[in-house]
Design a protein around this motif. Structure first.
Motif: not given
Length: 614
Positions: A362-380
């Motif tokens: 699940n390492t890659l899935l967690l990494l993409v999830g961490a990116y998604a969380c941060g990008q959600f904040a920046s895109n907002g």
């Protein structure tokens, strides 16, 4: 590349020569040979790798696609092409510079013009006959800016929802058709969008808002304007080695920053002289047309020689059964599967582990999830920035231009001085503290010892496993050295991603704490430094996947970005509309919390690697 603009290429040409390590791996092939070495004789058959989207994607008996060309073979083929067909920095650099000029010229003017169009429609809906020249300062009120935030969030969401179902298809096709395919799909619709905004921005135009919604649908069907970044990232990855890629993307950001900086100065100067956003957009549109003409001459980074050589490694795909259902429903399901396949590419077991072994499934899935969380904040924040800055600071086109100039200057310093310095300092720190030393001897027995042991087992058990196991035992003979280099680059990029997350969180939290326009500019500088974390993430993504699937992987990230932009725009616009009259900076507190979550998840991933290195 960072997510603020698009990607490009380093300022100095990176010659695609074989590294010493690549020559060690390929010593059995004569230097300069015109023929390619045969496929690897042993492909692991224990990983449930799936790649349904590659129709030609030949598989072995175990269901795994063959790995295509090695990095050394691909770079050697590209280096053998004539100069006018060889992708390089000398070709891509002017493209990125011109692209950045266009972005810098248009960015502030286009956002402000759309805001004015929405305001004009709102006033006419209230019975105010806005005809000819009118005072745009009436648009700075909380009620109008809350309405503008809602409309822009709707436009962004519509565009990105349609893009979710098209981005994956286009980026996957780029692995076969080439990367210029993605560039055309971004630039050509962009010109027509600028023409539409220019017409709607005229004082006597009274079309309403429906053309903006139609434009959002059409743009979404053509990739949502999100194809340039994965296309140029893949272009850069096609002709650079894995070890040099992270720094090469950093140099690309230097070129991009210079272009955006110059373009913003030009756009600001034109607006200050004319006080007309349409004139600025006309200059940007002419630049876009020049960019399309240059793209025609730009060499393809996946030339037919590379695609043909990769295809020669593959077995023909099996013929489909004539009894296969061709109903509309079945075709729709197949199309949906193909369009979303790049996003599913990051699920456990989808990527060949021989390219880069992960600490956990699940390492890659967690990494993409961490990116998604941060990008959600920046895109907002990006979705409500124009209404927020107009409401709180009364900013217009000129002030937004100043903001972009500050960002461009600080990004230039970051990628020209700070990022290379961090890379050098990190390498020095690793050499003096905990350099990776894989136990090669312990993992690689002498061939005579392995053969004797396995023949002894075969004689006592009747199981003839010698031939297979000897090949398996020989295979790691050169692999630990390569694995050590991969782990070192991954550790560096993960560390930079954490650093970027911390800086993003700091940059967001200081805005509501002090609430002055000077702090907003300081936050801009901090975020330009934080963009090295997004550059490191792009480097990680290209390191995890085989080169012939780079387009699909970056396409998956582009689909994720479209989902994040659509959802973040709706959520943040709702929050801003609800708090515009009380605490409009609430959105910044929300983004700070999202980046903190991203940092925690990335630290968990880094800890998993540390346990493996220990």
């Amino acid at each position: 590349m960072g997510r603020n603009y698009t990607t490009g290429d380093p300022v100095h040409e990176a010659q695609p020569l074989l590294s010493d390590h690549d020559r060690d791996l390929d010593h059995q092939h004569a230097e300069g040979s015109g023929s390619l070495p045969p496929s690897p004789p042993w492909i692991p058959k224990t990983t449930p790798l799936q790649d349904e989207n590659l129709e030609e994607g030949p598989t072995t008996d175990g269901g795994h696609p063959l790995r295509g060309l090695t990095e050394a073979e691909r770079l050697a083929l590209i280096d053998s092409l004539p100069w006018n067909r060889r992708p390089s920095t000398l070709w891509l650099g002017p493209f990125v510079l011109t692209l950045a000029l266009m972005i810098g010229i248009a960015m502030a003017a286009q956002d402000q013009q759309i805001n004015s169009i929405i305001c004009k429609d709102y006033l006419r809906g209230k019975g105010d006959p806005v005809i000819g020249d009118w005072d745009k300062q009436v648009c700075d009120g909380a009620e109008i800016q809350a309405f503008a935030a809602i409309i822009t969030s709707h436009l962004s969401s519509i565009k990105n929802i349609f893009g979710i179902f098209t981005i994956g298809y286009y980026t996957t096709q780029s692995d076969r058709r080439g990367r210029k395919f993605l560039i055309y799909l971004s630039l050509v619709p962009g010109v027509f969008s600028q023409l539409l905004i220019i017409h709607m921005g005229k004082p006597h135009s009274n079309l309403g808002l429906w053309p903006l919604y139609v434009n959002a649908v059409l743009t979404g069907c053509l990739g949502a304007g999100s194809l340039l970044e994965p296309g140029l990232n893949a272009y850069l990855a096609d002709y650079t080695s894995r070890d040099e890629r992270s720094l090469a993307i950093g140099y690309a950001m230097v070129t991009l920053s210079i272009g955006v900086l110059i373009g913003t100065v030009i756009g600001k100067a034109v607006y200050d002289r004319t006080q007309d956003n349409n004139i600025v957009l006309m200059v940007a549109m002419v630049t876009s047309v020049c960019l399309i003409l240059y793209t025609i001459a730009l060499p393809e980074s996946r030339p037919k020689e590379v695609r043909t050589a990769e295809a020669s490694r593959m077995h023909p795909s099996p013929l489909r059964s004539s009894k296969e259902s061709t109903s509309f429903l079945n075709k729709a399901k197949q199309l949906l599967k193909q369009t979303l396949e790049p996003l599913l590419f990051f699920l456990p077991g989808r990527i060949d582990p021989t390219e880069n072994e992960l600490p956990t499934r699940n390492t890659l899935l967690l990494l993409v999830g961490a990116y998604a969380c941060g990008q959600f904040a920046s895109n907002g924040i990006l979705a409500v920035f124009i209404p927020y800055s107009k409401l709180v600071y009364r900013w217009g086109t000129s002030e937004n231009g100043t903001y972009i100039i500050v960002f461009g200057l600080s990004t230039l310093v970051v990628y020209l001085v700070i990022f290379p310095g961090l890379q050098y300092a990190y390498k020095y720190f690793i050499k003096t503290t905990d350099s990776i030393q894989p136990p090669v001897k312990e993992n690689n027995m002498d061939i005579e010892d392995v053969s004797a042991m396995l023949h002894h087992v075969s004689a006592n058990t009747g199981v003839h496993i010698a031939d297979i196991a000897i090949v398996t035992a020989i295979e790691p003979a050169y692999e630990p050295v390569d694995r050590a280099k991969q782990d070192a680059s991954i550790k560096r990029d993960l560390s930079f991603f954490v650093l970027g997350g911390v800086l993003f969180a700091v940059g967001f939290v200081i805005v509501p704490m002090f609430d002055t326009d000077i702090i907003l500019l300081i936050s801009c500088v901090i975020h330009s430094l934080a963009s090295i974390g997004l550059t490191a993430f792009t480097s990680l993504m290209t390191a995890y996947v085989p080169s012939y699937q780079t387009g699909k992987a970056l396409g998956g990230i582009a689909i994720l970005d479209a989902i994040l932009q659509a959802s973040a725009a709706l959520l943040y616009a709702s929050i801003f509309a609800a708090t515009a009259g009380t605490v409009p900076s609430t959105v910044y507190f929300v983004s700070t919390g999202m980046w903190v979550v991203s940092i925690v998840v990335t630290m968990m991933i880094l800890e998993g690697y540390r346990r493996r290195w220990a």
